[in-house]
Design an enzyme around this catalytic site. Structure first.
Site, PDB file in Angstrom:
ATOM      1  N   GLY A 107      -0.076   4.901  -4.179  1.00 32.62           N
ATOM      2  CA  GLY A 107      -1.261   4.527  -4.164  1.00 32.62           C
ATOM      3  C   GLY A 107      -1.384   2.961  -4.182  1.00 32.62           C
ATOM      4  N   SER A 108      -0.237   2.106  -3.859  1.00 33.57           N
ATOM      5  CA  SER A 108      -0.089   0.671  -4.013  1.00 33.57           C
ATOM      6  C   SER A 108      -1.145   0.024  -2.975  1.00 33.57           C
ATOM      7  CB  SER A 108       1.334   0.406  -3.828  1.00 33.57           C
ATOM      8  OG  SER A 108       1.657   0.343  -2.482  1.00 33.57           O
ATOM      9  N   ASN A 109      -1.320   0.593  -1.719  1.00 32.91           N
ATOM     10  CA  ASN A 109      -2.400   0.078  -0.924  1.00 32.91           C
ATOM     11  C   ASN A 109      -3.792   0.239  -1.419  1.00 32.91           C
ATOM     12  OD1 ASN A 109      -1.163  -0.961   1.728  1.00 32.91           O
ATOM     13  ND2 ASN A 109       0.109   0.957   1.340  1.00 32.91           N
ATOM     14  N   LEU A 185      -0.773  11.980   4.070  1.00 33.58           N
ATOM     15  CA  LEU A 185       0.142  12.664   4.787  1.00 33.58           C
ATOM     16  C   LEU A 185      -0.286  13.820   5.622  1.00 33.58           C
ATOM     17  CD1 LEU A 185       3.389  12.417   2.577  1.00 33.58           C
ATOM     18  CD2 LEU A 185       2.557  10.984   4.295  1.00 33.58           C
ATOM     19  N   ASN A 202      -6.356   4.332   9.343  1.00 33.96           N
ATOM     20  CA  ASN A 202      -5.075   4.582   8.833  1.00 33.96           C
ATOM     21  C   ASN A 202      -4.150   3.371   8.809  1.00 33.96           C
ATOM     22  OD1 ASN A 202      -3.050   6.501   8.013  1.00 33.96           O
ATOM     23  ND2 ASN A 202      -2.098   6.315  10.058  1.00 33.96           N
ATOM     24  N   HIS A 204      -0.190   2.505   9.433  1.00 33.52           N
ATOM     25  CA  HIS A 204       1.193   3.186   9.595  1.00 33.52           C
ATOM     26  C   HIS A 204       2.413   2.263   9.601  1.00 33.52           C
ATOM     27  CE1 HIS A 204       3.928   6.159  11.382  1.00 33.52           C
ATOM     28  NE2 HIS A 204       4.374   5.081  12.123  1.00 33.52           N
ATOM     29  N   ASP A 245      -1.415   9.402  14.625  1.00 35.82           N
ATOM     30  CA  ASP A 245      -1.085   7.890  14.672  1.00 35.82           C
ATOM     31  C   ASP A 245      -1.429   7.635  15.981  1.00 35.82           C
ATOM     32  OD1 ASP A 245       0.253   7.852  12.053  1.00 35.82           O
ATOM     33  OD2 ASP A 245       2.105   8.671  13.129  1.00 35.82           O
ATOM     34  N   GLU A 274       1.903  -4.814   4.343  1.00 33.60           N
ATOM     35  CA  GLU A 274       0.523  -3.993   4.127  1.00 33.60           C
ATOM     36  C   GLU A 274      -0.362  -4.579   2.942  1.00 33.60           C
ATOM     37  OE1 GLU A 274       2.155   0.199   5.369  1.00 33.60           O
ATOM     38  OE2 GLU A 274       2.234  -0.083   3.095  1.00 33.60           O
TER      39      GLU A 274
END
Ligand code: GRF
Length: 292
Positions: A107-109, A185, A202, A204, A245, A274
Site C-alpha cells: 500500500g505504499s501508493n 491484483l 489503475n 501498472h 491493463d 509511482e
C-alpha cells in the site's frame, strides 16, 4: 460521531480533542469579547443589539479560534478550515470526490495518495477524499495504513466479487464516486466497470501496452523487462476497461534500465516514479472531472 469527524478532518484522536477544545474555548472567548465590545456601543438589548452582536461575533470568531489554536498546535488545521468556509461562502468550493482505493499489497501508493489528500486539505484545496480502502487480503499492509488514517475498510470475497455483484451496492452505499487501483491484483468484474464508467484507474509498473496482461504483476513484470534487455521501463496510469491493463492511457513516465538492474532494483526505481506521479495525476484528473 467522533469517528466520522476524525475521518472528515483526517485527524487522530488526540488532535480531534485539541480541535474540539479550540472550538469551545475560541467560541467562548469570542462570545465574551463580543459582549464586552457591545457594552461600548451603548445599544440596549433589542433587535439592533442582536444584529450587531451577530456581525461582531462573525468577525471575531475566526480571530479567536486562530489565537487559541496556536497553543493547542492546531493552527494549520484552522487556517485550512477557515479557507474552506470562505470558499463555501463565496461559492468557489470544489465538490469533494469520494474515492475508494483497491489494493492487495503493502500500500505504499495508497499511502502517497492519502498524503496528497492531506496536503491539499491543509491548503484548503481538497479535491478528493479517500473514504474506503478495499482489499482482498486480510493481512495486506494497506489495511494498517487505513487503520492509521481512520479510513474505513472493506475486505472482499473472491466468489462474490467475480460471480456476485462486484460489491457495487457497498461502494454506492459508502458514497464512492471514483476508484483507484493501486496494486490490486484481481481483474475488475464487468458489473463494477459498468457501475463506475470511466471512474476507475489503475497503475501498472511498466510502459503499456508492453509487459501487461494476465500474470504480469510485481517482480514478474520487472524480470520480463530485464530478460528482454529493455533499456527503458516506466509506469502507466490508465482507465480500467474489461481487459487486463488495457484501458485508455492517462499518463506515462519512464526510467532507464541498466545492465546491473535486478527485478528488485528496478522495482525501487518504479516505486519512486509511482510515488512521485500517481498522487498528482489522480488529483489533476479529479480536478478536471470536478470542473466539468
Ligand atoms: C505497484 O508497483 C503498482 O504499479 C503495482 O503494484 C505495486 C503496488 O505497490 N500495480 P504498493 O502496494 O502500492 O507498494
Amino acid at each position: 460521531m467522533f469517528k466520522k469527524l476524525k475521518q472528515r478532518w483526517h485527524v487522530n484522536a488526540l488532535n480531534l480533542v485539541l480541535i474540539l477544545f479550540t472550538f469551545a474555548i475560541g467560541g467562548s472567548l469570542c462570545g465574551m469579547a463580543g459582549r464586552k465590545l457591545m457594552a461600548f456601543t451603548g445599544i440596549d438589548q433589542g433587535f439592533w443589539w442582536v444584529f450587531i452582536y451577530i456581525i461582531l461575533v462573525c468577525l471575531l470568531w475566526p480571530f479567536c479560534v486562530l489565537m487559541i489554536s496556536i497553543p493547542f498546535g492546531q493552527y494549520s488545521f484552522f487556517i485550512a478550515y477557515l479557507k474552506k468556509i470562505q470558499a463555501r461562502m463565496s461559492g468557489k468550493r470544489n465538490k469533494i470526490i469520494r474515492v475508494a482505493i483497491f489494493a492487495s499489497g503493502a500500500g505504499s501508493n495508497a499511502q502517497k495518495i492519502i498524503e496528497q489528500m492531506y496536503l491539499s486539505a491543509k491548503k484548503g484545496e481538497e479535491v478528493f477524499r479517500v473514504d474506503l480502502i478495499v482489499s482482498n487480503k486480510p493481512d495486506a499492509g494497506v489495511l494498517s495504513i487505513a487503520a492509521k488514517n481512520n479510513i474505513d475498510t472493506l475486505l472482499i470475497d473472491k466468489e462474490r466479487f467475480f460471480r456476485g455483484d462486484g460489491y457495487v451496492a457497498e461502494l454506492k452505499k459508502a458514497g464512492i464516486q471514483f476508484i483507484i487501483l493501486a496494486g490490486f491484483l484481481w481483474k475488475v468484474p464487468v458489473s463494477l466497470i459498468r457501475a463506475f464508467p470511466n471512474k476507475i484507474v489503475n497503475i501498472h509498473p511498466a510502459l503499456l501496452p508492453k509487459y501487461g496482461g494476465k500474470g504480469m504483476y510485481g517482480d514478474k513484470v520487472h524480470a520480463a523487462i530485464i530478460a528482454a534487455g529493455e533499456k527503458e521501463s516506466g509506469i502507466t496510469i490508465h482507465y480500467v476497461d474489461e481487459l487486463y491493463d488495457h484501458g485508455n492511457i492517462i499518463f506515462q513516465a519512464t526510467c532507464s534500465v541498466s545492465e546491473n538492474d535486478t527485478p528488485e532494483t528496478l522495482a525501487q526505481k518504479i516505486h519512486l516514479l509511482e510515488h512521485k506521479h500517481f498522487p498528482e495525476v489522480i488529483e489533476d484528473l479529479l480536478k478536471m472531472q470536478n470542473s466539468r
